[in-house]
Design an enzyme around this catalytic site. Structure first.
Site, PDB file in Angstrom:
ATOM      1  N   ASP A 117      -3.339  -9.453  -5.822  1.00 59.37           N
ATOM      2  CA  ASP A 117      -3.556 -10.657  -5.022  1.00 59.37           C
ATOM      3  C   ASP A 117      -3.615 -11.922  -5.882  1.00 59.37           C
ATOM      4  O   ASP A 117      -3.168 -12.974  -5.454  1.00 59.37           O
ATOM      5  CB  ASP A 117      -4.851 -10.526  -4.208  1.00 59.37           C
ATOM      6  CG  ASP A 117      -4.621  -9.720  -2.939  1.00 59.37           C
ATOM      7  OD1 ASP A 117      -3.617  -9.996  -2.252  1.00 59.37           O
ATOM      8  OD2 ASP A 117      -5.409  -8.816  -2.657  1.00 59.37           O
ATOM      9  N   GLU A 152      -9.570 -12.285  -7.533  1.00 58.41           N
ATOM     10  CA  GLU A 152      -8.194 -12.187  -7.033  1.00 58.41           C
ATOM     11  C   GLU A 152      -7.764 -13.473  -6.340  1.00 58.41           C
ATOM     12  O   GLU A 152      -6.687 -13.556  -5.771  1.00 58.41           O
ATOM     13  CB  GLU A 152      -8.012 -10.955  -6.135  1.00 58.41           C
ATOM     14  CG  GLU A 152      -9.058 -10.759  -5.076  1.00 58.41           C
ATOM     15  CD  GLU A 152      -8.903  -9.442  -4.322  1.00 58.41           C
ATOM     16  OE1 GLU A 152      -7.877  -8.764  -4.446  1.00 58.41           O
ATOM     17  OE2 GLU A 152      -9.834  -9.098  -3.582  1.00 58.41           O
ATOM     18  N   HIS A 165       0.814  -1.216   0.000  1.00 57.28           N
ATOM     19  CA  HIS A 165       0.000   0.000   0.000  1.00 57.28           C
ATOM     20  C   HIS A 165       0.848   1.266   0.000  1.00 57.28           C
ATOM     21  O   HIS A 165       0.437   2.297  -0.510  1.00 57.28           O
ATOM     22  CB  HIS A 165      -1.060  -0.082   1.092  1.00 57.28           C
ATOM     23  CG  HIS A 165      -2.065  -1.115   0.687  1.00 57.28           C
ATOM     24  ND1 HIS A 165      -1.897  -2.441   0.989  1.00 57.28           N
ATOM     25  CD2 HIS A 165      -3.133  -1.023  -0.141  1.00 57.28           C
ATOM     26  CE1 HIS A 165      -2.871  -3.122   0.405  1.00 57.28           C
ATOM     27  NE2 HIS A 165      -3.637  -2.296  -0.280  1.00 57.28           N
ATOM     28  N   CYS A 216      -8.258  -3.990 -11.836  1.00 59.55           N
ATOM     29  CA  CYS A 216      -7.825  -2.880 -10.993  1.00 59.55           C
ATOM     30  C   CYS A 216      -6.497  -3.184 -10.306  1.00 59.55           C
ATOM     31  O   CYS A 216      -6.020  -2.401  -9.494  1.00 59.55           O
ATOM     32  CB  CYS A 216      -8.903  -2.536  -9.970  1.00 59.55           C
ATOM     33  SG  CYS A 216      -9.373  -3.929  -8.951  1.00 59.55           S
TER      34      CYS A 216
HETATM   35  C1  PEP Z   1      -5.560  -6.444  -6.087  1.00 59.89           C
HETATM   36  O1  PEP Z   1      -5.441  -7.355  -5.265  1.00 59.89           O
HETATM   37  O2  PEP Z   1      -5.100  -6.478  -7.247  1.00 59.89           O
HETATM   38  C2  PEP Z   1      -6.254  -5.199  -5.701  1.00 59.89           C
HETATM   39  C3  PEP Z   1      -6.502  -4.260  -6.588  1.00 59.89           C
HETATM   40  O3  PEP Z   1      -6.591  -5.051  -4.397  1.00 59.89           O
HETATM   41  P1  PEP Z   1      -5.575  -4.603  -3.235  1.00 59.89           P
HETATM   42  O4  PEP Z   1      -4.292  -4.185  -3.885  1.00 59.89           O
HETATM   43  O5  PEP Z   1      -6.246  -3.504  -2.507  1.00 59.89           O
HETATM   44  O6  PEP Z   1      -5.457  -5.866  -2.438  1.00 59.89           O
HETATM   45 MG    MG Z   2      -6.583  -7.368  -3.464  1.00 56.55          MG
END
Ligand code: PEP
Ligand code: MG
Length: 577
Positions: free
Chosen positions: A460, A436, A194, A507
Site C-alpha cells: 500500500d 503504509e 490477494h 511485511c
Molecule cells: C501492505 O500493504 O504492504 C500489506 C502487507 O498489507 P496488505 O497487502 O494486506 O494490504
Molecule cells: Mg496494506
C-alpha cells in the site's frame, strides 16, 4: 499457431498444462431481461424445469465423485442442495413468480433465492444460518443451467488444469483443490493483489493482469505458464514445450539447493543476524510457515477469517483461530493485524458504501473505528489468544496520531473488560502500526514515541506514495518500491524507530524480493516478513551479503533520481554477489 501473451508474473514457477476457463456466476449477477410477455410464460416455465433437471443431474453426478474421496462434509452439502430442489415450495415458488409477476426465470430465481438466503442469514441457529449459503449455491447452479453453461464450479475440478479467469476472490481460492490447479492466469490483478499473495503461499505459479488479450484462450488449449517472467504461451509448438520443460527442470534443481537454507538463520557474512518471518492468512498456514523456515509471523491477515464466512465471526470463533496460530508458533512472535477490509476485500454479508475510490475510502482502521462493536470483539479475541504464545497486535492503514490514539483507547477498553471479567491475557503485549500511508512515514518520529513497533506495508505504501492503484494493470509499470520517494519513506521510518529504541519490520512484498535485500540490510530493517515460499531464497541472499557494503550501496542509491537508475545499480550489485 502458438501465441505469446504477457502479463504480470505474480508467483514463480513454470507449468505446462490444459486451460480451464472459469466464469463465476453470482446470485446477483446482472441479468439482461427481467420481465416477459404473457405469451412467453410457458416457455419460461420450461426453461426453469430444464434448469432444475440439469442441476439435479449435476448434483447426483457430483455425489458419486465425492463419495470416492469419502469427503463426508461435501456429501452433506450436496445432499442439502438436492433437498432444496425437491422441496415442495422452493421451485414452485419460483414458478409462481414467473406466472404472476411475468418475471424471466432468472429474475424469479434471484428474488426467491435472495428472500430465503436473507431469511436464513438472520437466524440465530448457526446450522440454519449456514443453509443461507447452500441456497445461494443452488441459485447459482440454476442460473448457470438456464443458459446451459457447462458446470464450472471450482470445487468440481478433478483433473490437472491451468485455471483461466477474470479474477479470483479469496473464497474462490480457498475452494480450489490445490492438487489439481497447477497455475493461475487472470485478467486483472497485480503482484500484490490477494490472488497473488495466495498463489505464492501455496506455491502455485501465476500470471495475472493479462488484460483483454486473455480472451483468445479457449477451454482445453495447451498453455505454458512462466510465473517468473509473466509469460503465457497459448498452444505452444514443440520447440517451446521442450525449452520450457528444460527450464522447469533447472528450476526444480535450484529449488533443491535452496532447501538447505530452510532451517538456517539469516546471518550476513559479517555476522549481522536478521529475523525472518512469514505472512499468513489463516492459522493452518502458520504450520506451513514453520516448515519453510519462518522464525515468526510478521503479518497475520485476519480479514480472510471474515471473508471466508457468511457472518461476522464471533469472539469465540476468532479466539479459536488466533489461539491455534498462537499455540503453533509457541514462543515465536505472532503479529496479528486487526481487520483490514474494504479496498479490494469485501464481505458477502456486509454492505459497503458505493465509493469512487474504495482504496482511499472506508477501509481497515477507518471501518473498525466506525464499527466499535466489530473492533472490540476482535481485540478481545486476540488478547485472549495472547495468553497462549507470543502475540503482538498491529493496526492497519494508520494515517494520523489521532487515529492511532482512538484505536488504542478501544484496545485499552478491551483490556479493561477482560481484567474486569478475570480473563487472562499477556499484559506485556506489544502494540504496533503498519506504515503504509505516506503521512504515517513522515510522522514516524512522533509515532515512535507512542507505539512499540512499526511494520512497513510496501504494497500500500507504494500505491499511496505514487498514486498508482495496486490492482490496475494499465498503470502497473509505474508501481515500484524502488522509487526514490518510497525508499526515503522507508529510511525515515526505520531511523525514527531506532532513535526511539523501537524496531521496524516489513511485511509488504518488498521484503521477499532478493534484489531488495541489500538495500534493506543497508537501511537496518530489523524484521522481514514475506510469503513463506520466499524464505529460503532470502536467507541464502542474506548469507552472501555484508552489512558495510550494503550501507555503501544505500548511500550510492540515495544519490539516484529514477527507478531505472536504481534498478540498474541494484542489478549490478546483485549480480556481483
Ligand atoms: C501492505 O500493504 O504492504 C500489506 C502487507 O498489507 P496488505 O497487502 O494486506 O494490504
Ligand atoms: Mg496494506
Amino acid at each position: 499457431m502458438s501465441e505469446k501473451l504477457i502479463g504480470i508474473g505474480a508467483s514463480n514457477g513454470i507449468k505446462i498444462g490444459t486451460a480451464y476457463l472459469y466464469k463465476p456466476v453470482t446470485v446477483n449477477s446482472k441479468i439482461e431481461r427481467e420481465t416477459i410477455e404473457e405469451s412467453e410464460i410457458s416457455n419460461e416455465l420450461n426453461r426453469l424445469e430444464n434448469a432444475k433437471e440439469n442441476s439435479y443431474d449435476e448434483l447426483e453426478l457430483l455425489i458419486e465423485k465425492v463419495k470416492e474421496s469419502l469427503d463426508t462434509e461435501n456429501i452433506g452439502i450436496i445432499k442439502t442442495q438436492l433437498e432444496f430442489l425437491n422441496d415442495p415450495s422452493f421451485i414452485p415458488e419460483i414458478g409462481k413468480k414467473i406466472e404472476k409477476n411475468k418475471y424471466t426465470a432468472e429474475k424469479a430465481i434471484q428474488e426467491v433465492v435472495n428472500f430465503y438466503s436473507n431469511l436464513f442469514a438472520g437466524m440465530k441457529d448457526e446450522y440454519l444460518r449456514e443453509r443461507g449459503s447452500d441456497i445461494k449455491d443452488i441459485g447459482k447452479r440454476l442460473l448457470r443451467n438456464l443458459v446451459n453453461e457447462k458446470s464450472n464450479q471450482l470445487s468440481e475440478i478433478n483433473e490437472k488444469v491451468i485455471l483461466v479467469t477474470d479474477d479470483l476472490t479469496p473464497s474462490d481460492t480457498v475452494q480450489l483443490n490445490k492438487e489439481f490447479v497447477q497455475a493461475f492466469v487472470t485478467r486483472i490483478g497485480g503482484k500484490t493483489s490477494h490472488t497473488a499473495i495466495l498463489a505464492r503461499t501455496f506455491d502455485i505459479p501465476a500470471v495475472l493482469g493479462m488484460g483483454d488479450n486473455m480472451a483468445i484462450i479457449q477451454n482445453g488449449d495447451i498453455l505454458i505458464i512462466d510465473g517468473n517472467s509473466g509469460i503465457c504461451i497459448v498452444n505452444p509448438d514443440q520447440d517451446e514445450i521442450e525449452d520450457y520443460q528444460r527450464k522447469a527442470e533447472q528450476e526444480f534443481e535450484s529449488a533443491k539447493l535452496l532447501k538447505e537454507y530452510i532451517n538456517k538463520q539469516a546471518i550476513t557474512k559479517d555476522g549481522y543476524q536478521i529475523e525472518i518471518a512469514a505472512n499468513i492468512g489463516n492459522p493452518e498456514e502458520a504450520k506451513i510457515a514453520l516448515e519453510k523456515g519462518a522464525e515468526g509471523i510478521g503479518l497475520y491477515r485476519t480479514e480472510f477469517l471474515f471473508m471466508n464466512n457468511d457472518h461476522l465471526p464471533t469472539e469465540e470463533e476468532q479466539y479459536q483461530a488466533y489461539k491455534m496460530a498462537s499455540e503453533t508458533m509457541k514462543e515465536k512472535p505472532l503479529i496479528i493485524r486487526t481487520l483490514d477490509i474494504g479496498g479490494d476485500k469485501e464481505l458477502s454479508y456486509f454492505t459497503f458504501p458505493k465509493e469512487m475510490n474504495p482504496f482511499l475510502g472506508y477501509r481497515a482502521i477507518r471501518l473498525t473505528l466506525d464499527r466499535k462493536d466489530i473492533f472490540i470483539t476482535q481485540l478481545r479475541a486476540i488478547l485472549r489468544a495472547s495468553a497462549y504464545g507470543n502475540v503482538k497486535i498491529m493496526f492497519p492503514m494508520i494515517s494520523s496520531l489521532a487515529e492511532f490514539r482512538s484505536a488504542k483507547a478501544i484496545y485499552e477498553e478491551a483490556k479493561k473488560q477482560l481484567r474486569d471479567e478475570h480473563i487472562t491475557f499477556d499484559e506485556k503485549i506489544e502494540l504496533g502500526i503498519m506504515i503504509e500511508i505516506p503521512s504515517a512515514a513522515l510522522l514516524a518520529d512522533q509515532f515512535a514515541k507512542e507505539v512499540d513497533f512499526f511494520s512497513i506495508g510496501t504494497n500500500d505504501l507504494v500505491q499511496y506514495t505514487l498514486a498508482v492503484d495496486r490492482m490496475n494493470e494499465k498503470v502497473a509499470y509505474l508501481y515500484d518500491y524502488f522509487h526514490p520517494a518510497v525508499l526515503q519513506l522507508i529510511q525515515k521510518t526505520i531511523e525514527a524507530s531506532h532513535q526511539a529504541g523501537k524496531w521496524t519490520g516489513m511485511c509488504g512484498g518488498m521484503a521477499g524480493d532478493p534484489v531488495a535485500a541489500p538495500i534493506l540490510i543497508g537501511l537496518g530493517l530489523d524484521e522481514w516478513s514475506m510469503d513463506a515460499s520466499s524464505i529460503s531464497k532470502i536467507k541464502q541472499v542474506i548469507s552472501r551479503l555484508d552489512r558495510s557494503s550494503c550501507k555503501l550501496l544505500v548511500e550510492d542509491i540515495f544519490q539516484l533520481g529514477t527507478v531505472e537508475e536504481i534498478r540498474a545499480k541494484l542489478k549490478e550489485f546483485y549480480d556481483s554477489i
